[in-house]
Scaffold this motif. Structure first.
Motif, PDB file in Angstrom:
ATOM      1  N   ASP A   1       6.210  12.931  19.639  1.00 51.17           N
ATOM      2  CA  ASP A   1       5.563  13.621  18.333  1.00 51.17           C
ATOM      3  C   ASP A   1       4.515  12.531  18.105  1.00 51.17           C
ATOM      4  O   ASP A   1       3.140  12.747  18.071  1.00 51.17           O
ATOM      5  N   LEU A   2       5.072  11.600  17.253  1.00 49.07           N
ATOM      6  CA  LEU A   2       3.471  10.384  16.977  1.00 49.07           C
ATOM      7  C   LEU A   2       2.074  10.214  17.732  1.00 49.07           C
ATOM      8  O   LEU A   2       1.072  10.246  18.124  1.00 49.07           O
ATOM      9  N   LEU A   3       2.239  10.437  19.724  1.00 50.41           N
ATOM     10  CA  LEU A   3       1.716  10.037  20.420  1.00 50.41           C
ATOM     11  C   LEU A   3       0.938  11.145  20.311  1.00 50.41           C
ATOM     12  O   LEU A   3      -0.231  10.924  20.220  1.00 50.41           O
ATOM     13  N   LEU A   4       1.137  12.453  20.596  1.00 49.66           N
ATOM     14  CA  LEU A   4       0.490  13.418  20.247  1.00 49.66           C
ATOM     15  C   LEU A   4      -0.177  14.089  19.011  1.00 49.66           C
ATOM     16  O   LEU A   4      -1.352  14.480  19.041  1.00 49.66           O
ATOM     17  N   GLU A   5       0.355  12.972  17.892  1.00 47.19           N
ATOM     18  CA  GLU A   5      -0.610  13.115  16.712  1.00 47.19           C
ATOM     19  C   GLU A   5      -1.674  12.329  17.327  1.00 47.19           C
ATOM     20  O   GLU A   5      -2.725  12.304  16.561  1.00 47.19           O
ATOM     21  N   LYS A   6      -1.644  11.443  17.384  1.00 47.03           N
ATOM     22  CA  LYS A   6      -2.361  10.334  17.999  1.00 47.03           C
ATOM     23  C   LYS A   6      -3.643  10.861  19.172  1.00 47.03           C
ATOM     24  O   LYS A   6      -4.964  10.588  18.992  1.00 47.03           O
ATOM     25  N   ILE A   7      -3.239  11.704  19.952  1.00 41.78           N
ATOM     26  CA  ILE A   7      -3.681  12.299  20.947  1.00 41.78           C
ATOM     27  C   ILE A   7      -4.785  12.663  19.951  1.00 41.78           C
ATOM     28  O   ILE A   7      -5.942  13.094  20.357  1.00 41.78           O
TER      29      ILE A   7
ATOM     30  N   HIS B   1      -2.370  28.230  12.548  1.00 41.82           N
ATOM     31  CA  HIS B   1      -2.164  26.001  12.775  1.00 41.82           C
ATOM     32  C   HIS B   1      -1.057  25.537  13.411  1.00 41.82           C
ATOM     33  O   HIS B   1      -0.029  25.956  13.326  1.00 41.82           O
ATOM     34  N   ASP B   2      -1.210  24.224  13.972  1.00 41.72           N
ATOM     35  CA  ASP B   2       0.458  23.562  14.993  1.00 41.72           C
ATOM     36  C   ASP B   2       0.727  22.915  13.715  1.00 41.72           C
ATOM     37  O   ASP B   2      -0.056  22.367  12.724  1.00 41.72           O
ATOM     38  N   VAL B   3       2.412  23.024  13.166  1.00 42.59           N
ATOM     39  CA  VAL B   3       2.658  22.022  12.837  1.00 42.59           C
ATOM     40  C   VAL B   3       2.514  20.671  13.248  1.00 42.59           C
ATOM     41  O   VAL B   3       1.873  19.875  11.564  1.00 42.59           O
ATOM     42  N   LEU B   4       2.494  20.546  13.905  1.00 46.56           N
ATOM     43  CA  LEU B   4       2.820  19.461  14.511  1.00 46.56           C
ATOM     44  C   LEU B   4       1.660  18.416  13.730  1.00 46.56           C
ATOM     45  O   LEU B   4       1.335  17.444  12.927  1.00 46.56           O
ATOM     46  N   THR B   5       0.211  18.776  14.574  1.00 45.29           N
ATOM     47  CA  THR B   5      -0.556  18.011  14.830  1.00 45.29           C
ATOM     48  C   THR B   5      -1.697  18.739  13.636  1.00 45.29           C
ATOM     49  O   THR B   5      -2.868  17.700  13.486  1.00 45.29           O
ATOM     50  N   GLY B   6      -1.708  20.072  13.035  1.00 40.30           N
ATOM     51  CA  GLY B   6      -2.269  21.075  12.473  1.00 40.30           C
ATOM     52  C   GLY B   6      -3.987  21.004  13.114  1.00 40.30           C
ATOM     53  O   GLY B   6      -5.276  21.544  12.163  1.00 40.30           O
ATOM     54  N   LEU B   7      -3.756  21.226  14.252  1.00 41.16           N
ATOM     55  CA  LEU B   7      -5.418  22.103  15.321  1.00 41.16           C
ATOM     56  C   LEU B   7      -4.754  22.976  14.833  1.00 41.16           C
ATOM     57  O   LEU B   7      -4.100  23.666  15.035  1.00 41.16           O
ATOM     58  N   PRO B   8      -5.873  23.855  15.423  1.00 39.98           N
ATOM     59  CA  PRO B   8      -6.055  25.599  15.723  1.00 39.98           C
ATOM     60  C   PRO B   8      -4.793  25.888  16.496  1.00 39.98           C
ATOM     61  O   PRO B   8      -4.586  24.758  17.383  1.00 39.98           O
ATOM     62  N   ASN B   9      -3.617  26.674  16.120  1.00 43.26           N
ATOM     63  CA  ASN B   9      -2.420  27.173  17.169  1.00 43.26           C
ATOM     64  C   ASN B   9      -3.526  28.285  18.451  1.00 43.26           C
ATOM     65  O   ASN B   9      -5.153  28.765  18.351  1.00 43.26           O
ATOM     66  N   ARG B  10      -2.781  28.558  19.254  1.00 41.35           N
ATOM     67  CA  ARG B  10      -3.546  29.706  20.466  1.00 41.35           C
ATOM     68  C   ARG B  10      -3.752  30.662  19.215  1.00 41.35           C
ATOM     69  O   ARG B  10      -4.864  31.328  20.159  1.00 41.35           O
TER      70      ARG B  10
ATOM     71  N   LEU C   1     -14.341  13.641  18.789  1.00 38.26           N
ATOM     72  CA  LEU C   1     -14.698  13.463  20.089  1.00 38.26           C
ATOM     73  C   LEU C   1     -16.081  14.883  20.614  1.00 38.26           C
ATOM     74  O   LEU C   1     -16.812  14.304  21.034  1.00 38.26           O
ATOM     75  N   VAL C   2     -15.836  15.588  19.184  1.00 36.47           N
ATOM     76  CA  VAL C   2     -16.777  16.502  19.416  1.00 36.47           C
ATOM     77  C   VAL C   2     -17.113  16.954  17.457  1.00 36.47           C
ATOM     78  O   VAL C   2     -16.980  16.392  16.852  1.00 36.47           O
ATOM     79  N   ARG C   3     -17.893  18.548  18.256  1.00 38.76           N
ATOM     80  CA  ARG C   3     -18.985  18.484  16.818  1.00 38.76           C
ATOM     81  C   ARG C   3     -18.019  19.088  15.220  1.00 38.76           C
ATOM     82  O   ARG C   3     -17.120  19.306  16.274  1.00 38.76           O
ATOM     83  N   GLU C   4     -18.655  19.148  14.585  1.00 33.75           N
ATOM     84  CA  GLU C   4     -17.863  20.200  13.616  1.00 33.75           C
ATOM     85  C   GLU C   4     -18.021  21.682  13.940  1.00 33.75           C
ATOM     86  O   GLU C   4     -17.063  22.671  13.279  1.00 33.75           O
ATOM     87  N   SER C   5     -18.775  22.166  14.582  1.00 32.01           N
ATOM     88  CA  SER C   5     -18.715  23.477  15.136  1.00 32.01           C
ATOM     89  C   SER C   5     -18.009  23.645  16.672  1.00 32.01           C
ATOM     90  O   SER C   5     -17.735  24.854  16.820  1.00 32.01           O
ATOM     91  N   ASP C   6     -17.280  22.250  17.438  1.00 34.18           N
ATOM     92  CA  ASP C   6     -16.571  23.134  18.112  1.00 34.18           C
ATOM     93  C   ASP C   6     -14.838  23.301  17.688  1.00 34.18           C
ATOM     94  O   ASP C   6     -14.569  23.227  16.319  1.00 34.18           O
ATOM     95  N   THR C   7     -14.246  23.153  18.423  1.00 34.47           N
ATOM     96  CA  THR C   7     -12.962  23.359  18.148  1.00 34.47           C
ATOM     97  C   THR C   7     -11.783  23.319  18.987  1.00 34.47           C
ATOM     98  O   THR C   7     -12.297  22.680  20.160  1.00 34.47           O
ATOM     99  N   VAL C   8     -10.590  22.359  18.317  1.00 38.67           N
ATOM    100  CA  VAL C   8      -9.533  21.392  19.438  1.00 38.67           C
ATOM    101  C   VAL C   8      -8.618  22.098  19.057  1.00 38.67           C
ATOM    102  O   VAL C   8      -8.272  22.490  17.525  1.00 38.67           O
ATOM    103  N   ALA C   9      -7.775  22.665  19.527  1.00 36.91           N
ATOM    104  CA  ALA C   9      -6.461  23.161  19.530  1.00 36.91           C
ATOM    105  C   ALA C   9      -5.129  22.610  20.237  1.00 36.91           C
ATOM    106  O   ALA C   9      -5.568  22.186  20.741  1.00 36.91           O
ATOM    107  N   ARG C  10      -4.009  22.494  19.546  1.00 37.93           N
ATOM    108  CA  ARG C  10      -3.187  22.628  20.649  1.00 37.93           C
ATOM    109  C   ARG C  10      -2.334  23.739  20.933  1.00 37.93           C
ATOM    110  O   ARG C  10      -1.731  24.706  20.027  1.00 37.93           O
ATOM    111  N   LEU C  11      -2.497  24.030  21.895  1.00 36.66           N
ATOM    112  CA  LEU C  11      -0.959  24.692  22.677  1.00 36.66           C
ATOM    113  C   LEU C  11       0.544  24.873  22.248  1.00 36.66           C
ATOM    114  O   LEU C  11       1.317  26.359  22.706  1.00 36.66           O
ATOM    115  N   GLY C  12       1.121  23.754  22.240  1.00 34.90           N
ATOM    116  CA  GLY C  12       1.753  24.069  22.282  1.00 34.90           C
ATOM    117  C   GLY C  12       2.508  22.698  22.814  1.00 34.90           C
ATOM    118  O   GLY C  12       1.694  22.304  24.482  1.00 34.90           O
ATOM    119  N   GLY C  13       3.506  21.681  23.472  1.00 31.85           N
ATOM    120  CA  GLY C  13       3.740  21.027  24.590  1.00 31.85           C
ATOM    121  C   GLY C  13       3.072  19.976  24.303  1.00 31.85           C
ATOM    122  O   GLY C  13       2.644  19.576  23.452  1.00 31.85           O
TER     123      GLY C  13
END
Length: 594
Positions: free
Chosen positions: A208-214, A155-164, A221-233
């Protein structure tokens, strides 16, 4: 007598041996008891029915129950609901003489969960299994640490989203599911527009706060079965699983564009950010993770070219365009080494003295296959790949050397105008670069003018001020180029240490026929003269434009009516002959007006 004595001695020896054996047995029992009671792991004994016979202090600490309470509890009541049958099952195997080791979770007396590593060993007495020894180790902290490490790895440290790494796994699962179900998987590749400006102007903390809000907006916006990931930057990826149509994917993309574009308040600042989105679809655009991500990324760059807040599906034709770009980029990087750049010079004409008083240095690329390439076709790429400062320095040095060479050849001294990019202007050491170019060429600073576009100046006007002031203090002139195309005004301009203002050709084109353009140009000339700024009109192509500019006392003109940009040798001839000699590029009607 001897026999009696021997018998007595034997009796005494047996008594001694018995006492010693009993003492050793007591010591052995004490050692076992000490090990049992003080061992940091929970140790306990059960009979074949599962009833707890004994346990040490550690098992009480692990479970929160006393030994007496545990002896009253049935084993299943301590187990987590999903693991109720695990311990009895392993206990049954141990009762058959098979040692077992496994992990399980139990509910402590206070209701908290404890994770244990359990070892069941058969208790054998006189060759028969009479019960079970148990060893319980509390591994809750160790498991929490393992889970934390695993989470950080995925996971991405900043947003908690899955990483690459986790994205790759999730996307592969979605592809496999689509294969089974005969559906489609969508990939949306997002890149925030002008995010670097937020970091540069407000700082990385607010960035960084802006990235967290985004990230938070995207997750909603997506379903439970979908994935939102942050690749970096500022890059995000959405995996839309089990799609029935690409129309559904397009609808999600539109929602993303709207959500990201909604104003965001950060530390008293209201930000309006947009994103560019590229999309690829399994199986149409690729059958594996790497291909789908690459194609969505290519589509995203196509969306950026359309403008901010745009979405674009992948098109196979993009591959050809990207390949051409990569080849151009590679060739551009080698062009300086291979001496493929040259400079053309366009004259600036004085309306009062009717003579050439300066030239502008304009770089061209002599491509070995494509021929002469105009700057508009490679300068943006040079800026993007970080090559513009190196190229700009070469142009500056070459132009200074050429101007001094003309003077050494006996030609009248003129001012050489050289364009300075935004990256050069805001880079450290630009003052030294300019000073070095003048020193190495021998050119006097009064014959060099640096042109900076209006947009470049407005990026950081305070920083620009000090840089330009340091340069102008050396005797070099400063010109603002393409005036009227940016967001500045003359009130901004008066704050800067400028010498010259160049009116953009888009205003000059219709001054003889458009009242609005005529009014703007006339007012700009008047106000600039009032501020002691020289005014140069760019893009002069018609005698009527010359007449208007002369009537409004514009200082200088530049354009194809007088001459297109020329190679150094041809420009030298023109400087030697002068405008009044009727050089072939000068229209007779213009000369007649003078």
């Amino acid at each position: 007598l001897i026999s009696t004595v021997r018998s007595a001695l034997r009796g005494r020896l047996r008594q001694y041996q018995m006492r010693k054996s009993q003492q050793q047995l007591r010591e052995s029992e004490q050692r076992f008891k000490s090990l049992f009671e003080h061992h940091p792991d929970g140790i306990f004994v059960r009979d074949l029915s599962g009833k707890l016979i004994s346990g040490n202090k550690a098992i009480e600490e692990i479970t929160g129950y006393t030994i007496e309470e545990l002896q009253q509890e049935a084993v299943p009541t301590l187990a987590m609901p999903e693991e109720v049958g695990l311990a009895p099952k392993e206990f049954a195997k141990t009762s058959d003489g098979n040692p077992k080791k496994f992990r399980t979770s139990s509910v402590r007396k206070d209701g908290s969960t404890v994770e244990m590593e359990l070892a069941y060993l058969p208790l054998i007495i006189n060759g028969e299994i009479t019960g079970m020894h148990g060893i319980a180790r509390d591994v809750t902290q160790a498991r929490n640490y393992e889970r934390r490490i695993e989470h950080l790895a995925n996971h991405d440290v900043l947003t908690g989203l899955p990483n690459r790494l986790l994205l790759t796994d999730r996307l592969q699962q979605a592809i496999d599911q689509s294969r089974r179900n005969g559906t489609q998987t969508g990939v949306l590749f997002l890149d925030l527009n002008r995010f670097k400006q937020v970091n540069d102007s407000l700082g990385h903390d607010l960035g960084d706060l802006l990235l967290e809000k985004i990230a938070s907006r995207l997750k909603h916006l997506v379903r439970e079965s979908d994935t939102v990931a942050r690749l970096g930057g500022d890059e995000f990826v959405l995996v839309l699983a089990d799609l029935d149509s690409i129309e559904t994917m397009a609808a999600v993309a539109e929602k993303v564009l709207e959500s990201v574009a909604a104003p965001i308040s950060l530390a008293g600042h209201e930000l309006n950010i947009t994103t560019s989105i590229g999309g690829s679809v399994f199986p149409k655009d690729g059958h594996d993770v790497a291909t789908l991500l690459k194609h969505a990324d290519l589509a995203m760059y196509q969306a950026k070219e359309l403008g901010s807040a745009s979405f674009r599906f992948y098109d196979p034709a993009m591959n050809i365009k990207i390949l051409e770009r990569l080849l151009t980029e590679s060739a551009l990087r080698r062009a300086l080494e291979k001496n493929e750049f040259t400079i053309y010079y366009q004259p600036r004409v004085c309306t009062t003295h009717r003579s050439i008083i300066g030239v502008e240095a304009l770089v061209r690329w002599k491509h070995p296959e494509k021929g002469l390439i105009a700057p508009a076709d490679f300068i943006p790429l040079a800026e993007e790949i970080g090559m513009i400062s190196q190229l700009g320095e070469w142009v500056l040095r070459t132009a200074c050397v050429q101007n001094q060479a003309w003077q050494n050849a006996g030609l009248p001294p003129i001012k050489m105008a050289v364009n300075l990019s935004a990256q050069q202007l805001h880079s450290s050491g630009i003052e030294k670069t300019v000073a070095s170019a003048l020193e190495s060429s021998g050119l006097n600073a009064q014959y060099l003018e640096l042109e900076i576009t209006e947009t470049s100046l407005m990026q950081d006007i305070d920083s620009s001020y000090q840089t330009l002031l340091d340069i102008r203090n050396t005797g070099v002139s400063i010109s603002i180029d393409d005036f009227g195309t940016g967001y500045s005004s003359l009130s901004h301009i008066k704050r800067l240490p400028l010498n010259t203002l160049k009116i953009d050709k888009s205003f000059i084109r219709d001054i003889a026929s458009d009242r609005n353009d005529a009014a703007i140009v006339g007012a700009t000339i008047a106000m600039a003269r009032h501020m002691d700024l020289k005014v140069v009109a760019e893009g002069v192509t018609a005698p009527a434009q010359v007449r208007f500019l002369m009537e409004h006392a514009c200082h200088e003109m530049q354009g194809y009516l007088f001459s297109p940009p020329l190679p150094a040798a041809e420009m030298g001839i023109m400087l030697r002959q002068g405008l009044s000699r009727g050089y072939e590029y000068i229209g007779e009607s213009v000369l007649a007006m003078w």
